[in-house]
Design a protein around this motif. Structure first.
Motif: not given
Length: 200
Positions: A56-78
């Protein structure tokens, strides 16, 4: 119109669609398939990003690279959930070694992850996030983004300070190199989908 009140969801929908479009663009610009251990993604404007049961992602994005890191962060939990079941001795050894290396970790928001157990887990998750981001964005940029991250700021600081020792530990126990998601069997993906890591 419902019960005499008109509710406008257009801004919430627009912000969710923006995140969706940015994520699609990132997936077009980078080959993320080796790091996508789940392909189901929710975008929930008011929620804290989290990994399970649905990424799950929210809509508080500060930039594309930050969103990429958040997405990768959650994938690393898996990925870490899979590893904790697929290699329990390694998981236990890593958990014990980190507690020995770092007798205390921040737990208060925003420096920590609310509980000691979660903060120790994020010593692993955050390191992996930076490692994967480095493969895509370059190490200097990945480390800069981590150092500037407001959430888990104290954990990122510990990870960056002790980068090499953590890398040696993870290499020793086969957590890295990261096994690509493209090589995961259905059984592996079922382990990664479990709600919690194996007890260490």
């Amino acid at each position: 119109m419902s019960d005499g009140i008109e509710i406008d969801l257009s801004e919430a929908r627009k912000s969710a669609e923006l995140v969706r479009d940015v994520l699609r663009r990132l997936r077009s610009n980078f080959d993320l398939t080796p790091y996508e251990f789940t392909r189901s993604v929710r975008i929930a404007p008011g929620e804290i990003p989290h990994s399970h049961p649905t990424l799950t992602l929210n809509t508080m994005i500060r930039g594309e690279e930050q969103l990429l890191c958040t997405y990768l962060h959650e994938q690393m939990h898996w990925y870490v959930t899979w590893y904790s079941y697929a290699n329990r001795p390694g998981w236990q050894a890593i958990s014990e070694a980190i507690k020995h290396m770092m007798p205390s970790v921040p737990v208060q928001f925003p420096q920590g992850a609310h509980t000691e157990a979660s903060s120790y887990l994020h010593i692993i998750i955050n390191w992996l996030e930076v490692e994967v981001a480095a493969a895509l964005l370059g190490r200097a940029e990945a480390m800069k983004l981590a150092a500037e991250n407001f959430v888990y700021s104290g954990i990122y600081e510990l990870v960056l300070q002790d980068w090499n020792n953590l890398e040696s530990l993870y290499l020793k126990h086969g957590l890295v190199p990261i096994r690509p998601a493209t090589e995961f069997s259905n059984e592996d993906l079922l382990l990664a989908a479990r709600q919690d890591e194996a007890e260490g």
